[in-house]
Design an enzyme around this catalytic site. Structure first.
Site, PDB file in Angstrom:
ATOM      1  N   TYR A   1       0.818  -1.211   0.000  1.00  0.00           N
ATOM      2  CA  TYR A   1       0.000   0.000   0.000  1.00  0.00           C
ATOM      3  C   TYR A   1       0.858   1.270   0.000  1.00  0.00           C
ATOM      4  O   TYR A   1       0.325   2.372  -0.009  1.00  0.00           O
ATOM      5  CB  TYR A   1      -0.885   0.056   1.254  1.00  0.00           C
ATOM      6  CG  TYR A   1      -2.154  -0.739   1.176  1.00  0.00           C
ATOM      7  CD1 TYR A   1      -2.124  -2.080   0.843  1.00  0.00           C
ATOM      8  CD2 TYR A   1      -3.372  -0.148   1.464  1.00  0.00           C
ATOM      9  CE1 TYR A   1      -3.290  -2.823   0.802  1.00  0.00           C
ATOM     10  CE2 TYR A   1      -4.542  -0.882   1.416  1.00  0.00           C
ATOM     11  CZ  TYR A   1      -4.497  -2.211   1.080  1.00  0.00           C
ATOM     12  OH  TYR A   1      -5.653  -2.932   1.034  1.00  0.00           O
TER      13      TYR A   1
ATOM     14  N   LYS B   1       2.573 -13.922   6.077  1.00  0.00           N
ATOM     15  CA  LYS B   1       2.740 -14.949   5.048  1.00  0.00           C
ATOM     16  C   LYS B   1       4.254 -15.127   4.864  1.00  0.00           C
ATOM     17  O   LYS B   1       4.795 -15.059   3.756  1.00  0.00           O
ATOM     18  CB  LYS B   1       2.037 -14.448   3.770  1.00  0.00           C
ATOM     19  CG  LYS B   1       1.906 -15.442   2.682  1.00  0.00           C
ATOM     20  CD  LYS B   1       0.833 -16.484   2.898  1.00  0.00           C
ATOM     21  CE  LYS B   1       0.904 -17.522   1.802  1.00  0.00           C
ATOM     22  NZ  LYS B   1       0.208 -18.774   2.112  1.00  0.00           N
TER      23      LYS B   1
ATOM     24  N   ASP C   1      -3.189 -17.329   5.430  1.00  0.00           N
ATOM     25  CA  ASP C   1      -4.280 -18.111   4.822  1.00  0.00           C
ATOM     26  C   ASP C   1      -4.936 -19.028   5.851  1.00  0.00           C
ATOM     27  O   ASP C   1      -6.163 -19.155   5.919  1.00  0.00           O
ATOM     28  CB  ASP C   1      -3.818 -18.894   3.579  1.00  0.00           C
ATOM     29  CG  ASP C   1      -2.459 -19.531   3.750  1.00  0.00           C
ATOM     30  OD1 ASP C   1      -1.743 -19.185   4.714  1.00  0.00           O
ATOM     31  OD2 ASP C   1      -2.107 -20.399   2.932  1.00  0.00           O
TER      32      ASP C   1
ATOM     33  N   ASP D   1      -6.355  -5.649   5.933  1.00  0.00           N
ATOM     34  CA  ASP D   1      -7.522  -5.173   5.188  1.00  0.00           C
ATOM     35  C   ASP D   1      -8.447  -6.354   4.893  1.00  0.00           C
ATOM     36  O   ASP D   1      -9.652  -6.321   5.169  1.00  0.00           O
ATOM     37  CB  ASP D   1      -7.037  -4.523   3.881  1.00  0.00           C
ATOM     38  CG  ASP D   1      -8.045  -3.527   3.334  1.00  0.00           C
ATOM     39  OD1 ASP D   1      -9.075  -3.306   3.984  1.00  0.00           O
ATOM     40  OD2 ASP D   1      -7.802  -2.976   2.254  1.00  0.00           O
TER      41      ASP D   1
END
Ligand code: NAD
Length: 420
Positions: free
Chosen positions: A159, A229, A283, A307
């Site tokens: 971002y 991740k 995940d 988000d």
């Protein structure tokens, strides 16, 4: 400071910084609080939330001097630009503010004004509480198991806005640098390519994770989960996790334990007053919040994961019409709902103002007006449990009364008056 287009309220005083080091504030009885209604449904939910927050302040012996600011469409009309310097300056000067959603065009056009505001004001933590209010319909069997607060890093990650468009000289230069100088050959396919950069710093990670751990300690929350991740993005998301554990060790001593320490040193029995820091791969975490909801309290994660995750968690407790949020910096707060400007419903006096009202509740909490904050929550919960709801909830419940945005706000105000 004098402003060109902004009306400064006659009554009210500025909130000031009481302690430079801790960011603690001096809050007067009648603080000046800037408000941006925003685009689309912002002008439906903004005034509705204002009414409710006024009622809660009044019921607890205070008042709010609102200062209307402009960004997005309303600023284009007034100033001929999207994010006037005055707006940024006024929020910076008054420290605590609330805003509705701002539209961001996809692909071409201007960059996100929300991201720009967060960056300009260094609001590094986007905090999204997800808790269930009685009576709110939910797609899961046991929505009250959800009581989670997500701390989403707000200034870094993909971002950050460091990206280059396909077909430009810049993207070509970056591609050549990556391939020729850094040796990453055979990775980027031939033909047009867009490239973005994902910066994750030790500074940005640690200050966000520190906020999350401090919040857990202050609110008696037993765990902080670092969501990443890092198995794939080792040097960015993996580093975030490592810096999190390093911070816990360096700054919190025995007050913060890892999962290994909990089992090795305490046989899995968490000592009173401690916080366990654990980590989960992003995940897996998205299914864990559905299947093992009650095991998660405070989450610390990077911008993109945060988000996605907070929207998914929000769906479990009633959706975007309900989900509140706030952005925090050092001695600063800009409250804003999770939802966007939902242009198709703009001006219809139809959407749910709860997310904006409960974002206001976060703001009241930040002011130290805990009694007013609780009153807002209780009044919203009572209104919804009575079956008085806007269209989004009405279509999911049996019976109940479908209210317009303004009617819902009035019903909440009545409940504030009854409960206080
Ligand atoms: P959105 O949140 O605006 O709307 C998605 C859907 O959610 C709506 O069609 C509606 O069905 C529902 N919804 C949202 N808010 C609701 C409410 N208060 N009551 C009832 N239902 C509600 O998301 P989008 O369509 O992806 O985005 C529209 C615009 O908003 C885009 O320009 C986007 O960039 C912007 N946006 C802004 C913010 C922000 O200002 N912080 C956040 C997200 C999206």
């Amino acid at each position: 400071m004098s402003y060109d287009q902004i009306d400064v309220p006659e009554a009210g005083e500025k909130i000031t910084l009481a302690d430079e080091e801790t960011g603690e504030l001096n809050v007067p009885e009648t603080p000046i609080i800037p408000i941006i209604y925003g685009d689309g449904i912002g002008s439906d939910v903004g005034p509705a939330a204002q009414k409710v927050l006024d009622a809660a302040a009044e019921a607890t012996g205070r008042s709010i001097a609102w200062m209307r600011l402009y960004a997005g469409g309303s600023a284009r009309e007034k100033y001929d630009e999207n994010l006037p310097q005055e707006t940024v300056d006024a929020i910076r000067e008054h420290r605590v503010a609330i805003k509705g959603p701002l539209t961001t065009p996809v692909g071409s056009g201007f960059r996100s004004l929300n991201v720009a505001l967060r960056k300009k004001l260094d609001l590094y933590a986007n905090v999204r509480p997800t808790y269930h209010l009685e009576g709110v319909p939910s797609p899961v069997k046991n929505p009250s198991a959800m009581d989670m607060v997500t701390f989403r890093e707000n200034t870094e990650d993909v971002y950050a806005g460091i990206e280059w468009e396909a077909g430009t000289d810049e993207v070509q230069q970056v591609k050549e640098f990556v391939e020729d100088e850094m040796g990453a050959t055979g990775v980027i396919h031939d033909g047009p390519v867009g490239i973005g950069i994902k910066p994750i710093t030790e500074f940005g990670s640690k200050r966000l994770i520190r906020e999350a751990i401090n919040y857990a300690i202050a609110n008696g929350r037993p765990t902080v989960t670092l969501v990443h991740k890092g198995n794939i993005m080792k040097f960015t998301e993996g580093a975030f996790r490592d810096w999190g554990y390093e911070l816990a060790e360096e700054e919190y001593g025995d007050n913060v334990l890892t999962e290994d320490e909990l089992w090795e040193e305490h046989d899995g029995e968490q000592p009173e007053g401690t916080v366990v820091v654990q980590d989960r791969i992003a995940d897996n975490m998205l299914q864990q919040i559905l299947t093992r909801t009650d095991q998660y309290d405070v989450i610390a994660t990077m911008n993109l994961n945060g988000d996605y995750m907070s929207d998914a968690a929000g769906a479990q407790i009633g959706g975007l019409g309900i989900a509140p949020g706030a952005n925090y910096g050092h001695g600063r707060c800009l409250a804003e709902p999770v939802h966007g400007s939902a242009p198709k419903y703009a001006g219809e006096n139809k959407v749910n103002p709860t997310a904006m009202i409960l974002s206001g509740r976060e703001m009241l909490d930040y002011l130290g007006w805990d009694d007013a904050a609780e009153l807002v929550r209780d009044a919203v919960e009572t209104t919804i449990s009575e079956g008085n709801v806007t269209y989004d909830l009405h279509r999911q419940i049996e019976g109940g009364t479908k209210l317009a945005t303004t009617e819902f706000a009035e019903a909440v105000v009545e409940n504030i008056e009854q409960l206080s």
